[in-house]
Design a protein around this motif. Structure first.
Motif, short mmCIF file in Angstrom:
data_model
loop_
_atom_site.label_atom_id
_atom_site.label_comp_id
_atom_site.label_asym_id
_atom_site.label_seq_id
_atom_site.Cartn_x
_atom_site.Cartn_y
_atom_site.Cartn_z
N ALA A 225 33.95 -8.80 25.62
CA ALA A 225 34.93 -8.46 26.66
C ALA A 225 34.54 -7.12 27.26
O ALA A 225 34.31 -6.16 26.52
CB ALA A 225 36.34 -8.38 26.08
N ALA A 226 34.40 -7.08 28.59
CA ALA A 226 34.10 -5.82 29.28
C ALA A 226 35.42 -5.08 29.45
O ALA A 226 36.22 -5.41 30.32
CB ALA A 226 33.44 -6.09 30.62
N MET A 227 35.63 -4.09 28.57
CA MET A 227 36.90 -3.35 28.56
C MET A 227 36.79 -2.18 29.53
O MET A 227 36.08 -1.21 29.26
CB MET A 227 37.20 -2.84 27.15
CG MET A 227 37.22 -3.92 26.07
SD MET A 227 38.52 -5.17 26.30
CE MET A 227 40.01 -4.18 26.18
N ILE A 228 37.46 -2.28 30.65
CA ILE A 228 37.38 -1.25 31.69
C ILE A 228 38.70 -0.49 31.71
O ILE A 228 39.76 -1.07 31.96
CB ILE A 228 37.09 -1.90 33.05
CG1 ILE A 228 35.74 -2.62 32.98
CG2 ILE A 228 37.09 -0.84 34.16
CD1 ILE A 228 35.46 -3.52 34.17
N ALA A 229 38.62 0.80 31.40
CA ALA A 229 39.85 1.60 31.35
C ALA A 229 40.29 1.94 32.77
O ALA A 229 39.56 2.58 33.52
CB ALA A 229 39.63 2.87 30.54
N VAL A 230 41.46 1.45 33.12
CA VAL A 230 42.03 1.70 34.45
C VAL A 230 43.20 2.68 34.36
O VAL A 230 43.79 3.03 35.37
CB VAL A 230 42.51 0.39 35.12
CG1 VAL A 230 41.34 -0.55 35.34
CG2 VAL A 230 43.60 -0.29 34.30
N ALA A 231 43.50 3.09 33.15
CA ALA A 231 44.63 4.00 32.94
C ALA A 231 44.39 4.82 31.69
O ALA A 231 43.61 4.43 30.81
CB ALA A 231 45.93 3.21 32.80
N GLU A 232 45.04 5.95 31.62
CA GLU A 232 45.07 6.73 30.39
C GLU A 232 46.43 7.39 30.30
O GLU A 232 47.13 7.51 31.29
CB GLU A 232 43.96 7.77 30.35
CG GLU A 232 44.09 8.89 31.36
CD GLU A 232 42.91 9.88 31.30
OE1 GLU A 232 43.12 11.00 30.84
OE2 GLU A 232 41.79 9.51 31.71
N LYS A 233 46.80 7.78 29.10
CA LYS A 233 48.11 8.37 28.94
C LYS A 233 48.13 9.84 29.34
O LYS A 233 47.10 10.51 29.35
CB LYS A 233 48.57 8.20 27.48
CG LYS A 233 48.73 6.71 27.13
CD LYS A 233 49.33 6.49 25.78
CE LYS A 233 50.85 6.46 25.85
NZ LYS A 233 51.42 6.09 24.52
N GLY A 234 49.29 10.31 29.72
CA GLY A 234 49.47 11.73 30.00
C GLY A 234 49.67 12.50 28.70
O GLY A 234 49.75 11.91 27.62
N TYR A 235 49.74 13.82 28.84
CA TYR A 235 49.74 14.68 27.66
C TYR A 235 50.78 15.79 27.82
O TYR A 235 50.79 16.48 28.83
CB TYR A 235 48.35 15.30 27.51
CG TYR A 235 48.11 16.02 26.21
CD1 TYR A 235 47.39 15.42 25.18
CD2 TYR A 235 48.57 17.33 26.03
CE1 TYR A 235 47.15 16.09 24.00
CE2 TYR A 235 48.34 18.01 24.83
CZ TYR A 235 47.62 17.38 23.81
OH TYR A 235 47.38 18.03 22.64
N MET A 236 51.65 15.92 26.84
CA MET A 236 52.59 17.04 26.86
C MET A 236 53.00 17.40 25.44
O MET A 236 53.37 16.54 24.65
CB MET A 236 53.84 16.71 27.68
CG MET A 236 54.88 17.82 27.65
SD MET A 236 56.19 17.72 28.90
CE MET A 236 57.12 16.33 28.31
N THR A 237 52.91 18.69 25.14
CA THR A 237 53.49 19.18 23.90
C THR A 237 54.73 19.98 24.28
O THR A 237 54.73 20.69 25.29
CB THR A 237 52.49 20.06 23.14
OG1 THR A 237 51.39 19.24 22.72
CG2 THR A 237 53.12 20.70 21.91
N VAL A 238 55.81 19.82 23.49
CA VAL A 238 57.01 20.62 23.72
C VAL A 238 57.28 21.47 22.49
O VAL A 238 56.94 21.09 21.36
CB VAL A 238 58.25 19.75 24.03
CG1 VAL A 238 58.07 19.01 25.35
CG2 VAL A 238 58.55 18.78 22.89
#
Ligand SMILES: [Zn+2]
Length: 487
Positions: A225-238
């Motif tokens: 399967a050609a896994m193409i990343a079209v998204a990534e998660k955002g990042y926040m520390t509180v």
């Protein structure tokens, strides 16, 4: 890159079963692949590995000379790029190359590759078959830190551009090659490159970075399967701060700041963010893999609307797959108190969030604050650098057809192109404001164990992957720089 692909692939085992019907979309790009010499590419990569371009706290001074030497090596190895493209230093060893297109009206395209690598964890040196920075070629593999993440990508990308220059390719649209030097420690180089492009007033058609591979035995069907990343998660520390009266612990208030903080953490964990298949590429990922799955799981995947609740429940049962459905909450640090018989006036905790594209840093902060609104003396503030999840890239239309279609042209027959979300962050996020369509992919044919070796022991890449990667980049660039490519 951090290990985002593992979480994504591990999740697939949950819905998995056997079967192998090929996916039909998109069409493999119709191209004659450029031929690259595997021996030459592997030698170049092996040399590149020997430069200890390490980015990690404490390595700045030690690595500086290696970054300089690495750049000199690239200049010598890729003379056309260094003589014909505009070179702009971005500070901190990061650099952007501009290959000027003939039509300034056309949206440019951006290719990313970071020069830095993570260090070898002290004490693990002995676990390497060959020393991590020796650049050994053996057993059909190039061994060493950075072969997968991501000097293999960098060397083959530059080889593709060098070839185009040798062939006399005249791009209609501008091509940017942004080579950061600190992806593993925050990505200031990527942000500087994005700022540079922003100042030109241009908005790119797409950006291509690392993050996805062709997984040879995907957990759904055991087929590629050609896994193409079209998204990534955002990042926040509180940072959560709880305040209460100080004094001697013999006459405490009903809740000390430690007790208050504990209560706040419990309430935050017990008020999870919305989780579901939508708002990111997860439903599209399921649809792309569905033709490969048989039995009940395959039926459910092909009808994810009807079986949404069932699929969601499956995903929610596992930490790696649950992370694909929503914003995660991870308390990571707690501090408070200095002495066992003294009331701490202030206790604090850090909680790391990975933001699903449906949430923003603002909405997430509001959600957290609402969950502890009944607690007097507790505050929540963002801590350190934060970023929203970048927009999800298109999984239809010309940019997807080009990136995914080229992926299929270099994948085994019958391989589906599967859009996915990384749970980790990449340099690509810095380009969200200057580019449509952030994609993360290279046609490395990887096993799950290869992906696991990224940042781990015995990182290596197959020699035979390298000419395929160079040919892939050559094909993508050749097709992208045409004036009508985005129509
Ligand atoms: Zn990386």
């Amino acid at each position: 890159m951090k290990r985002g692909l593992i979480a994504c692939m591990a999740s697939l085992a949950l819905v998995g079963c056997s079967g192998n019907t090929a996916s039909e979309t998109p069409q493999a790009l119709d191209i004659t692949p450029a031929v690259f010499d595997a021996g030459e590419l592997s030698q170049t990569l092996a040399e590149a590995i020997r430069f200890r371009t390490i980015s990690a706290p404490g390595f700045e001074a030690e690595s500086a000379d290696d970054f300089d030497a690495f750049r000199a090596f690239l200049a010598e190895r890729f003379p056309l790029i260094h003589s014909r493209l505009e070179i702009t230093e971005l500070g901190g060893h990061s650099v952007i190359f501009t290959w000027r297109g003939s039509d300034a009206e056309l949206a440019p395209v951006i290719f990313l590759a970071h020069q830095d690598v993570v260090p070898v964890e002290p004490g693990t040196e002995e676990r390497w078959t060959y020393p991590a920075f020796d650049g050994v070629i053996a057993d059909g593999l190039v061994w060493g830190r950075g072969t997968m993440d991501m000097k293999g990508h960098l060397i083959t990308l530059l080889s593709a551009v060098e070839r185009h220059l040798a062939e006399g390719t005249q791009p209609a649209r501008t091509v940017y090659l942004a080579l950061g030097a600190d992806e593993e420690v925050g990505g200031a180089g990527a942000r500087a490159a994005a700022d540079y492009i922003a100042r030109t007033g241009q908005h790119a058609w797409f950006t291509l970075d690392e993050g996805g591979f062709t997984i040879m035995e995907n957990p759904v069907s055991g087929t590629p399967a050609a896994m193409i990343a079209v998204a990534e998660k955002g990042y926040m520390t509180v940072e959560i701060t709880a305040r209460a009266r100080g004094g001697h612990s013999s006459t405490p208030p009903q809740h000390t700041s430690v007790g208050l903080l504990a209560r706040a953490l419990v309430q935050i964990e017990e008020a999870p963010f919305e989780h579901g298949l939508d708002g990111g590429p997860t439903r599209a990922m399921i649809a792309a893999l569905a033709p490969q799955a048989s039995g009940m799981a395959g039926f459910a995947m092909r009808h994810s609307g009807l079986f949404g609740p069932v699929l969601t429940e499956r995903f929610m049962a596992d930490d790696a797959s649950r992370a694909l459905l929503g914003t995660t909450i991870a308390p990571t640090i707690v501090q408070g108190g200095i002495k066992d018989n003294v009331l701490p006036q202030e206790s604090r905790a850090l909680v790391n969030l990975r933001l699903h594209p449906r949430d923003t840093t603002d909405s997430a902060l509001a959600h957290l604050r609402a969950s502890i609104a009944d607690l007097d003396g507790v505050t929540i503030e963002p801590w350190g650098s934060i970023n929203d999840a970048p927009p999800v890239a298109a999984t239809e239309g010309p940019a997807w057809d080009l990136i995914a279609g080229a992926a299929l042209a270099f994948a085994p027959e019958g391989t589906p192109a599967v859009p996915m979300m990384l749970t980790a962050t990449t340099d690509a996020r810095a380009f969200a404001d200057v580019s449509e369509n952030l994609y993360r992919y290279a046609p490395v044919r990887a096993g799950m164990d290869d992906v696991a070796r990224i940042h781990g022991d015995d990182e290596h890449i197959a020699v035979e992957d390298l000419p395929r990667m160079a040919a892939y980049f050559h094909a993508v660039i050749g097709a992208a720089v045409r004036a009508d490519a985005d129509r």
